[in-house]
Design an enzyme around this catalytic site. Structure first.
Site, PDB file in Angstrom:
ATOM      1  N   LYS A 292      -2.764 -19.216  12.019  1.00  0.00           N
ATOM      2  CA  LYS A 292      -3.715 -20.059  12.756  1.00  0.00           C
ATOM      3  C   LYS A 292      -4.925 -20.322  11.870  1.00  0.00           C
ATOM      4  O   LYS A 292      -5.593 -19.399  11.419  1.00  0.00           O
ATOM      5  CB  LYS A 292      -4.135 -19.337  14.040  1.00  0.00           C
ATOM      6  CG  LYS A 292      -5.142 -20.120  14.857  1.00  0.00           C
ATOM      7  CD  LYS A 292      -5.405 -19.468  16.201  1.00  0.00           C
ATOM      8  CE  LYS A 292      -6.490 -20.198  16.962  1.00  0.00           C
ATOM      9  NZ  LYS A 292      -6.786 -19.563  18.247  1.00  0.00           N
TER      10      LYS A 292
ATOM     11  N   ARG B 213     -12.046 -26.652  23.078  1.00  0.00           N
ATOM     12  CA  ARG B 213     -13.163 -25.752  23.362  1.00  0.00           C
ATOM     13  C   ARG B 213     -13.971 -26.248  24.543  1.00  0.00           C
ATOM     14  O   ARG B 213     -14.600 -25.449  25.234  1.00  0.00           O
ATOM     15  CB  ARG B 213     -13.998 -25.541  22.101  1.00  0.00           C
ATOM     16  CG  ARG B 213     -13.194 -24.709  21.095  1.00  0.00           C
ATOM     17  CD  ARG B 213     -13.892 -24.450  19.796  1.00  0.00           C
ATOM     18  NE  ARG B 213     -12.976 -23.750  18.886  1.00  0.00           N
ATOM     19  CZ  ARG B 213     -13.234 -23.502  17.614  1.00  0.00           C
ATOM     20  NH1 ARG B 213     -14.388 -23.899  17.087  1.00  0.00           N
ATOM     21  NH2 ARG B 213     -12.357 -22.872  16.879  1.00  0.00           N
TER      22      ARG B 213
ATOM     23  N   LYS C 103      -0.342 -23.193  13.576  1.00  0.00           N
ATOM     24  CA  LYS C 103      -1.304 -23.982  14.341  1.00  0.00           C
ATOM     25  C   LYS C 103      -2.512 -24.329  13.481  1.00  0.00           C
ATOM     26  O   LYS C 103      -3.026 -23.440  12.809  1.00  0.00           O
ATOM     27  CB  LYS C 103      -1.748 -23.138  15.530  1.00  0.00           C
ATOM     28  CG  LYS C 103      -2.821 -23.749  16.374  1.00  0.00           C
ATOM     29  CD  LYS C 103      -3.208 -22.807  17.458  1.00  0.00           C
ATOM     30  CE  LYS C 103      -4.407 -23.379  18.183  1.00  0.00           C
ATOM     31  NZ  LYS C 103      -4.996 -22.465  19.087  1.00  0.00           N
TER      32      LYS C 103
ATOM     33  N   TYR D  21       0.215 -31.192  24.511  1.00  0.00           N
ATOM     34  CA  TYR D  21      -0.334 -31.812  25.721  1.00  0.00           C
ATOM     35  C   TYR D  21       0.416 -33.082  26.075  1.00  0.00           C
ATOM     36  O   TYR D  21       0.215 -33.641  27.148  1.00  0.00           O
ATOM     37  CB  TYR D  21      -1.832 -32.088  25.523  1.00  0.00           C
ATOM     38  CG  TYR D  21      -2.574 -30.826  25.130  1.00  0.00           C
ATOM     39  CD1 TYR D  21      -2.912 -29.872  26.098  1.00  0.00           C
ATOM     40  CD2 TYR D  21      -2.871 -30.540  23.792  1.00  0.00           C
ATOM     41  CE1 TYR D  21      -3.540 -28.687  25.742  1.00  0.00           C
ATOM     42  CE2 TYR D  21      -3.492 -29.364  23.425  1.00  0.00           C
ATOM     43  CZ  TYR D  21      -3.826 -28.438  24.401  1.00  0.00           C
ATOM     44  OH  TYR D  21      -4.430 -27.267  24.045  1.00  0.00           O
TER      45      TYR D  21
END
Ligand code: PBG
Length: 329
Positions: A200, A210, A253, A318
């Site tokens: 990551k 965030r 990621k 998403y």
């Protein structure tokens, strides 16, 4: 002697031929749908930075679980927004918190759905960092690795008790995979799987998330624990460590600026490998589409295909529901 012209275009001539020789395919099973459950909401609340994504009330969990199942998605992954935050992220250990409650509701509404949880304290700390803070000898404040790992092990257990199939630590502390595995095994959760956010990066592409998860650090950044975007060999070290510590699945990621890293890790491990198509990558396509600058459905499918082509078995995205719909799911 003359040779015939080599003609790769022959196999591009018809949809049938193109489908026959296509190397990479997408199916709704390849998508893992990230969900934000907010303890203080009665109705879904739109997220400004992520058009089409909502913070959800826990009471919607059963409905969402059924939708994920109906669309044939591979899994869901849950994030939580608690009512209260403190320096140690205590609300993240509450068995009545939004994530454990949503997990339980989803598993009872859709027992066959694979439910994953993100294990990290940043959504629960008032300072927004992914761990417990300490002041070093030189006066700098940093995240205390070993103290944080203890909290993560407890959080993973809380999620496992609620019924999570998979726990996914996203904090990047050293040694957390082994510690979480031990905590699960000692408490008879040897069947609970562990997906490690092994690789990551400290990325600008987490910006919109965030806001979604209300977890922007109040000071400093995450460069003291997340990886330097310039490093690829280090990704292999991180992946190897987590595999040796007992991770069942690995993740890279973000995805799009790191397709080379996905490929490199793919060649290094036989474990299932996932990639996280993060909030900033999603927001860029949505913004370009809203400005009339891009063909959104085509761009979305091209992005998802590229991540699979790079070597990811499944994608946290998403776009999950929109892409599944386009695929007929
Ligand atoms: C940390 C976490 C983050 C994301 C997933 N888990 C944020 C961060 O590290 O700052 C980002 C996901 C995204 O941008 O879509 N709990």
């Amino acid at each position: 002697m003359s040779f015939p012209i080599v003609r790769p275009r022959r196999l591009r001539a018809t949809p049938g031929l193109r489908a026959l020789v296509r190397e990479t395919s997408l199916s709704p099973r390849d998508f893992i749908w990230p969900l934000f459950f907010h303890a203080g909401l009665d109705a879904p609340a739109p997220i400004r930075t992520m058009p089409g994504v909502f913070q959800l009330p826990v009471k919607d969990a059963a409905r969402i679980a059924k939708e994920a199942t109906r669309r044939g998605l591979g899994a869901v992954i849950l994030f939580g927004l608690p009512k209260t935050k403190d320096a140690r992220g205590s609300s993240g250990l509450d068995p009545d918190g939004p994530v454990p409650r949503a997990v339980a509701e989803m598993k009872s509404a859709a027992p066959g759905l694979v439910v994953m949880t993100d294990v990290c304290v940043d959504e629960y700390t008032d300072h927004g960092h992914c761990g417990i803070l300490k002041t070093r000898r030189d006066g700098e404040v940093e995240v205390d690795n070993d103290a944080t790992v203890e909290v993560l092990a407890t959080m993973a257990l809380v999620h496992a008790r609620a019924g999570a199939d998979v726990v996914a630590p996203s904090d990047m502390m050293d040694g957390r995979v082994a510690r979480i595995r031990r905590a699960l095994d000692e408490n008879a959760f040897e069947a609970t799987s562990l997906l490690s956010y092994a690789v990551k990066y400290a990325s600008a592409f987490y910006g919109p998330f965030r806001e979604a998860a209300d977890c922007a650090p109040k000071f400093g950044d995450r460069a003291g624990y997340q990886m330097d975007p310039a490093n690829a060999r280090e990704a292999l070290r991180e992946a190897r460590l987590d595999e040796n510590e007992g991770a069942d699945m690995l993740m890279v990621k973000p995805a799009l600026s790191y397709l080379d890293v996905i490929r490199a890790v793919r060649e290094e491990t036989t474990l299932p490998l996932f990639a996280y198509n993060v909030s900033g990558e999603y927001a860029m396509l949505k913004a370009a589409a809203a400005a009339g600058m891009i063909d959104y459905p085509r761009a979305m499918m091209e992005v998802l295909t590229s991540i699979r082509r790079a070597g990811a078995d499944a994608i946290l995205t998403y776009h999950a529901v929109e892409a599944a719909e386009l695929l007929g799911g």
